[in-house]
Design an enzyme around this catalytic site. Structure first.
Site, PDB file in Angstrom:
ATOM      1  N   ASP A 118       0.819  -1.209   0.000  1.00 47.92           N
ATOM      2  CA  ASP A 118       0.000   0.000   0.000  1.00 47.92           C
ATOM      3  C   ASP A 118       0.854   1.261   0.000  1.00 47.92           C
ATOM      4  OD1 ASP A 118      -2.758  -0.556  -0.198  1.00 47.92           O
ATOM      5  OD2 ASP A 118      -2.671  -1.547   1.751  1.00 47.92           O
ATOM      6  N   CYS A 176       6.224  -5.936   5.995  1.00 47.33           N
ATOM      7  CA  CYS A 176       5.414  -7.121   5.714  1.00 47.33           C
ATOM      8  C   CYS A 176       4.779  -7.086   4.326  1.00 47.33           C
ATOM      9  CB  CYS A 176       4.353  -7.318   6.793  1.00 47.33           C
ATOM     10  SG  CYS A 176       3.194  -5.959   6.908  1.00 47.33           S
TER      11      CYS A 176
HETATM   12  C1  PEP Z   1       0.689  -3.987   2.484  1.00 52.55           C
HETATM   13  O1  PEP Z   1      -0.098  -3.097   2.151  1.00 52.55           O
HETATM   14  O2  PEP Z   1       1.897  -3.973   2.188  1.00 52.55           O
HETATM   15  C2  PEP Z   1       0.217  -5.140   3.268  1.00 52.55           C
HETATM   16  C3  PEP Z   1       1.058  -6.006   3.769  1.00 52.55           C
HETATM   17  O3  PEP Z   1      -1.120  -5.290   3.419  1.00 52.55           O
HETATM   18  P1  PEP Z   1      -2.107  -5.845   2.268  1.00 52.55           P
HETATM   19  O4  PEP Z   1      -1.268  -6.316   1.135  1.00 52.55           O
HETATM   20  O5  PEP Z   1      -2.908  -6.913   2.924  1.00 52.55           O
HETATM   21  O6  PEP Z   1      -2.913  -4.617   1.959  1.00 52.55           O
HETATM   22 MG    MG Z   2      -2.072  -3.006   3.063  1.00 51.50          MG
END
Ligand code: PEP
Ligand code: MG
Length: 756
Positions: free
Chosen positions: A626, A673
């Protein structure tokens, strides 16, 4: 004019071949504009000549046989200038190049516009007329608009090899771009998953005997229910008990009071069972399809799937099972999880769909099962592809049909290298992720489905850095109760104990939504997402946090993480609620310590608030998926701008450095992450930045561990310094690859190799 335009576009898009599409375009444009000639010139394979590919008004024998060089004639002029050329009398223009074969002598007025796709000239669209006159502004605007539409058709035909094979009619190698939903490459035989029955072809008919129709419906329902129960059983074997929830939703939809109840009402109104079923399914599908949200549109697929299953039994009293070869690559318009479950696991090699998103349930399941998958490959000619040899390039998000011998060999080599690599990596399972000079990284996994647990433990994960709780919410038809959530969370916590499990509070909105909680917004990614939504619904938040706390009883390895935070106040409110939930469960007699609470850094505002946020929480975790999307203003799911989406962008790197510095000033650890953590090159860069923990999909864990173990922290820091002096993401990415190759990590990069 708008109506005419829409009709032309519709017709051209539904033409079966490129040849027909181009002919149709030339004819319709000529008619709509009331001119005498409309011609389409396209650049040939060499990119050096414009070939006359279609024409209404010039001599038919010239088509395919006449061409002009890049700077030749007025056509070349249009291409060079990349703008319209509008002339009263073409013959008097110095660039005019007379082509006797076309029979264009009588035409004086000339208007040519370039056909441009993604900044590249693909051809020129021309109209001509006998009279000497300048085409007016509205005519020019119309032709420019048509040309923009034509460019998409031409680009697609070129990419899929149709243009090249237009005249030969050979089976040709064709490429179809979509989005990667699961990495990996495979070669197999395409098997079209066709629906068990075709609802759209059911005619309207009156019921001869209403009771008889109802009883036929009932017995079809009995059979479909037992079929779904069997699929649920299979799913729980390959995915985990939790995955039964989706099938329970199916079963509830099949309950006599739900969808079938509405069908019975229609039968009582006088329709035969098949027609009544079609009407009810159509109505529900329409409602879901009206939703903007990709996930909710997938629910339409579920309803349609159920409708087709029931119809199959209504029509024949039985279901014909499809046969599958050993190396089946499943192809289909849309493939639901139950459709996938129907195919024996050992026969599925790959998956490719025309529609669907990376966050669909099927895509999540495919990732968990490690089946290379491409979704949203819009141009897949499903019927022609059935039975053909195909390659799924899940690294790049590409489907290749009828690959030539050379391409096939290249992929065989990649697949073999990947296999050897994985086999070699297994021995690293219990080794630490430590550099040659002793810097230790914590490597964790991202989870969602139950089946992720086993794969993660197999690869020696040191804990869960991101448990996406929205996944168990997605497969239901209502919010899971506190007790249901407690059971699911307990399983995660128990499996990894004493290692930490970081549970993210519900992160829906944006492109992830719940069928029973539709959100309609103009700009979902800038709307009601993550923490914003759960703070507005404290009852949802409280139930979830209570369930997490209760699930951790006696294990004490829970960490809670808040998604999509933009300001300190959100964190304070959330902490207040978490504290309240904690007091409540303690009052209920459970001895549970307060878990560490962390914040995800996913939007630019949070980057600049990192220090203030770090003061209030126990850890920060950067969600680079994001963060990249919001920093670069590039939708992470939009193929059109996919080239611009890169976590190597210097702005993303600077943002992460800032977050790490600020958090460390406050003595708080930082994890990453997002996908970036799972790429060997960027993992080393993150390590050099001082990131404490990397959390990634289980399939990347051993590769990242291997990369860390093969270099020194000093090497990584030097690489980071070099990279920070660069201002271009492509250069950075290529440079990191090169340095990793030099350091002997070439095999870990295999997956990035670009094959045309
Ligand atoms: C991100 O945005 O990097 C994340 C780990 O969350 P998601 O991909 O679930 O939005
Ligand atoms: Mg995310």
């Amino acid at each position: 004019m708008l109506d005419v335009l829409r009709k032309i576009v519709q017709e051209v898009n539904s033409a079966e071949t490129v040849r027909l599409a181009l002919d149709l375009m030339a004819r319709r444009v000529r008619d709509a504009m009331g001119t005498e000639v409309c011609s389409i010139y396209l650049l040939d394979d060499s990119g050096q000549r414009y070939v006359l590919m279609a024409s209404e008004g010039l001599k038919p024998e010239a088509i395919g046989n006449v061409s002009l060089g890049l700077s030749e004639g007025l056509v070349g002029q249009v291409g060079l200038r990349e703008e319209p050329v509008n002339l009263e009398n073409a013959h008097t223009h110095p660039k005019f190049h007379y082509l006797a074969e076309t029979g264009e002598d009588p035409f004086h007025a000339f208007l040519g516009v370039p056909v441009i796709h993604h900044g590249k000239v693909l051809g020129v669209l021309v109209i001509q007329q006998r009279d000497s006159r300048r085409f007016d502004q509205s005519e020019e605007a119309f032709l420019v608009t048509i040309s923009a539409q034509l460019s998409a058709v031409v680009a697609h035909a070129r990419a899929t090899g149709q243009l090249q094979a237009m005249d030969t009619g050979d089976t040709h190698t064709a490429f179809y771009d979509g989005m990667s939903a699961c990495q990996g490459a495979v070669i197999g035989e395409a098997v079209l998953l066709y629906p068990p029955a075709d609802l759209s072809s059911v005619p309207d008919r009156a019921a001869e005997d209403v009771e008889e129709e109802i009883s036929r419906l009932d017995s079809a329902l009995v059979q479909v229910r037992s079929e779904v129960r069997e699929l649920a059983e299979r799913a729980s074997r390959s995915l985990g008990r939790e995955e039964q929830a989706l099938f329970e939703v199916y079963l509830r939809m099949l309950d006599r009071h739900a969808l079938p109840g509405e069908v019975v009402t229609r039968i009582r109104e006088g329709h035969w069972a098949q027609g009544a079923l079609r009407m009810v399914v159509d109505e529900h599908v329409r409602n879901f399809e009206l939703m903007d949200d990709a996930y909710l549109r997938e629910r339409a697929a579920d309803v349609r799937d159920i409708g087709r299953r029931v119809l199959a039994y209504l029509q024949t009293g039985s279901r014909r099972q499809q046969d599958f070869p050993e190396n089946a690559v499943l192809i289909g318009d849309e493939i639901t999880t139950p459709m996938l479950m129907e195919v024996p696991r050992d026969k599925v090699t790959g998956i490719a769909t025309r529609v669907g998103s990376r966050n669909s349930h099927m895509a999540i399941v495919a990732r968990a099962m490690g089946i290379p998958t491409v979704v949203g490959a819009q141009g897949l000619p499903l019927k022609q592809m059935d039975g053909a040899e195909v390659i799924i390039d899940g690294y790049r998000g590409r489907v290749i049909s009828n690959p030539g011998a050379e391409l096939r060999e290249q992929f065989e080599q990649i697949i073999e290298e990947e296999r050897t690599l994985q086999a070699g990596l297994e021995k690293l399972r219990d080794e630490p992720a430590r550099t040659t000079d002793g810097l230790a990284m914590e490597v964790m996994v991202n989870t969602g489905l139950m089946t992720d647990i086993a794969r993660s433990l197999d690869r020696g994960a040191e804990g869960v850095g991101l448990y996406r709780t929205e996944i168990p919410f997605m497969v239901r038809d209502r919010f899971p109760s506190e007790e249901e959530q407690r059971v699911i969370y307990r399983e995660q916590l128990q499996a990894f104990a004493p290692r930490p499990v970081t549970m993210r509070t519900l992160d829906v909105g944006g492109d992830k939504s719940l069928p029973y909680f539709p959100i309609e917004e103009e700009n979902p990614f800038l709307g009601w997402r993550g923490i914003r939504l759960t703070l507005d619904h404290p009852e949802i938040f409280m139930v979830q946090v209570r369930a997490m706390l209760k699930a951790s009883e006696g294990l004490n390895n829970l960490r809670i993480m808040l998604p999509m935070v933009t300001s300190v106040i959100e964190v304070e409110e959330a902490q207040h609620l978490i504290h309240r939930a904690w007091l409540e469960v303690r009052e209920e007699g459970m001895d549970i310590p307060m878990p560490p609470v962390g914040v995800m850094i996913e939007v630019p505002a949070a980057v600049y608030q990192a220090r203030a946020l770090a003061q209030r929480v126990d850890f920060l975790s950067v969600g680079t998926n994001d963060l990249t999307q919001y920093l670069l203003a590039v939708d992470r799911n939009n193929r059109q701008v996919a080239d611009l989406y890169s976590s190597w962008h210097p702005a993303v790197l600077q943002a992460i450095i800032h977050v790490v510095e600020q958090a460390h000033e406050e003595g708080k650890p930082v994890s990453v992450c997002g996908e970036m953590a799972g790429d060997p090159g960027s993992a080393l860069i993150l390590m050099a930045m001082g990131v404490n923990t990397l959390s990634m999909s289980a399939s990347n864990l051993l590769k990242v561990k291997a990369a860390i173990r093969q270099v020194s922290a000093m090497f990584a820091r030097q690489l980071l310094n070099e990279v920070l002096a660069m201002d271009n993401s492509e250069v950075i990415s290529a440079y990191v690859d090169l340095q990793l190759e030099k350091a002997g990590l070439e095999e870990l990069l295999g997956r990035r190799r670009n094959i045309q």
